[in-house]
Design an enzyme around this catalytic site. Structure first.
Site, PDB file in Angstrom:
ATOM      1  N   GLY A 146       0.826  -1.195   0.000  1.00 14.10           N
ATOM      2  CA  GLY A 146       0.000   0.000   0.000  1.00 14.10           C
ATOM      3  C   GLY A 146       0.864   1.251   0.000  1.00 14.10           C
ATOM      4  O   GLY A 146       2.065   1.210   0.286  1.00 14.10           O
ATOM      5  N   CYS A 147       0.238   2.384  -0.293  1.00 17.12           N
ATOM      6  CA  CYS A 147       0.983   3.640  -0.397  1.00 17.12           C
ATOM      7  C   CYS A 147       1.515   4.107   0.957  1.00 17.12           C
ATOM      8  O   CYS A 147       2.712   4.391   1.101  1.00 17.12           O
ATOM      9  CB  CYS A 147       0.121   4.713  -1.052  1.00 17.12           C
ATOM     10  SG  CYS A 147      -1.529   4.912  -0.334  1.00 17.12           S
ATOM     11  N   TYR A 148       0.657   4.173   1.958  1.00 11.57           N
ATOM     12  CA  TYR A 148       1.127   4.559   3.290  1.00 11.57           C
ATOM     13  C   TYR A 148       2.174   3.582   3.838  1.00 11.57           C
ATOM     14  O   TYR A 148       3.201   4.014   4.378  1.00 11.57           O
ATOM     15  CB  TYR A 148      -0.044   4.638   4.264  1.00 11.57           C
ATOM     16  CG  TYR A 148      -0.905   5.877   4.160  1.00 11.57           C
ATOM     17  CD1 TYR A 148      -0.354   7.162   4.210  1.00 11.57           C
ATOM     18  CD2 TYR A 148      -2.288   5.777   4.075  1.00 11.57           C
ATOM     19  CE1 TYR A 148      -1.153   8.292   4.145  1.00 11.57           C
ATOM     20  CE2 TYR A 148      -3.100   6.899   4.014  1.00 11.57           C
ATOM     21  CZ  TYR A 148      -2.531   8.158   4.052  1.00 11.57           C
ATOM     22  OH  TYR A 148      -3.328   9.283   4.003  1.00 11.57           O
TER      23      TYR A 148
END
Length: 343
Positions: A146-148
């Site tokens: 995921g991005c985070y």
């Protein structure tokens, strides 16, 4: 090599098109969507005269027969079902959703969807290239991070793996542009609500929390549950994470910067900032870079680590292509040597 993209109408899918259109080795064989069979430029006019392929129906057998790599840029709850269609078909699959990242129990609790079968999830390598390159290279199924988690984990890994911090002390303050929410319409991401505003969301409930904890525990099994808070910025793209951790022993900023530089010096997309300089989101926009800056507070013994990425690039499509490069035995930076856009 021939590649296919399933889910080309979302922001992650269209970023894949932008990268793969100029990739030196990968060739876009087909693009697929549940929408009407129209040229992709009618969905995204900026592709007019650049890419005239039509969006095709999703036929796993046909796709597997004509391509060597498949990118799944479909929503969570759908990607896992599609990934299952390609198992044992001698094809490489990279899933940009969260469907293959977590155990069934955690996935159901945090994503509120039915999880994939445990056998499928166990086959997926976690695609964080800087820390899992060997496993990625030997895998045919990748769970793209995921991005985070990408920004958070890259910033924390050196001190977590070296056991330099109090394992109970991790606090991550995270901020993202509105493209992280995708194309679906919502009140919070509308211009009137997001512009000139700053909003916290999913307090202590964000689905990326267990993904971060899961990887941190693989590096250091003393790590305790983290505090992870997400905010919505009035910008289109980009993520900044600020992590606060308590150091076990006295360290200074220059010592820890040397540790980070030594660990990441062979990784083309990690840039460690010099002492007393810190990255901003705009400085990585449109690129696959993760820029990291850090500082030790001598008064408190706490370390502050700032990381920035483009959520659609290093946080999604760029990292997916980086993983595809590694799986295929290519230079991991192939087709990703974008200079960040500025201003």
């Amino acid at each position: 090599m021939k590649v296919s993209i399933i889910g080309t109408t979302g922001y992650g899918g269209v970023e894949l098109l932008r990268i793969l259109h100029q990739h030196p080795t990968f060739k876009i064989q087909s693009i697929h969507s549940t929408k009407d069979e129209i040229p992709i430029w009618k969905e995204y006019p900026h592709l007019h005269c650049l890419l005239d392929k039509k969006m095709e129906p999703i036929d796993p057998v046909q796709i597997a027969n004509q391509s060597e790599i498949i990118f799944l840029a479909t929503p969570s709850g759908i990607s896992g079902q599609l990934a299952n269609e390609f198992v044992n078909k001698n094809i490489k699959v990279i899933d940009l959703s969260g469907d293959l990242r977590l155990s069934a129990k955690d996935y159901q609790a945090w994503y509120k969807h039915e999880p994939v079968h445990e056998n499928l999830q166990s086959q997926a390598a976690y695609g964080l290239p800087e820390w899992n390159k060997k496993t990625i290279k030997n895998s045919s199924l990748i769970a793209n991070p995921g991005c985070y988690p990408t920004a958070s984990l890259l910033s924390l890994a050196p001190v977590v793996k070296a056991d330099l911090i109090d394992p109970t002390s991790i606090i991550i303050d995270a901020k993202s542009g509105v493209s992280g929410a995708g194309k679906s319409l919502s009140r919070n991401t509308s211009l009137a609500e997001a512009n000139e505003n700053f909003r916290v969301y999913k307090v202590n409930e964000h689905q990326h929390t267990p993904e971060i904890e899961q990887q941190l525990l693989q590096w250091n099994n003393d790590i305790q549950p983290i505090t992870f808070t997400t905010h919505l910025l009035p910008i289109t793209r980009g993520i900044m994470t600020t992590a606060y951790v308590q150091l076990k022993d006295e360290q200074n900023t220059s010592q820890l910067l040397e540790l980070y530089k030594e660990i990441y010096h062979q990784h083309p997309f990690i840039r460690i900032r010099p002492e007393n300089t810190f990255p901003s989101i705009k400085e990585v926009a449109g690129s696959n870079y993760c820029d990291i800056g850090l500082h030790v507070d001598d008064r408190t013994g706490r370390l502050t680590i700032i990381a920035v990425i483009d959520n659609l690039m290093k946080g999604a499509a760029g990292q997916a292509v980086q993983n595809a490069n590694i799986m295929s035995g290519f230079d991991e930076a192939a087709g990703l040597d974008f200079v960040p856009m500025y201003p």
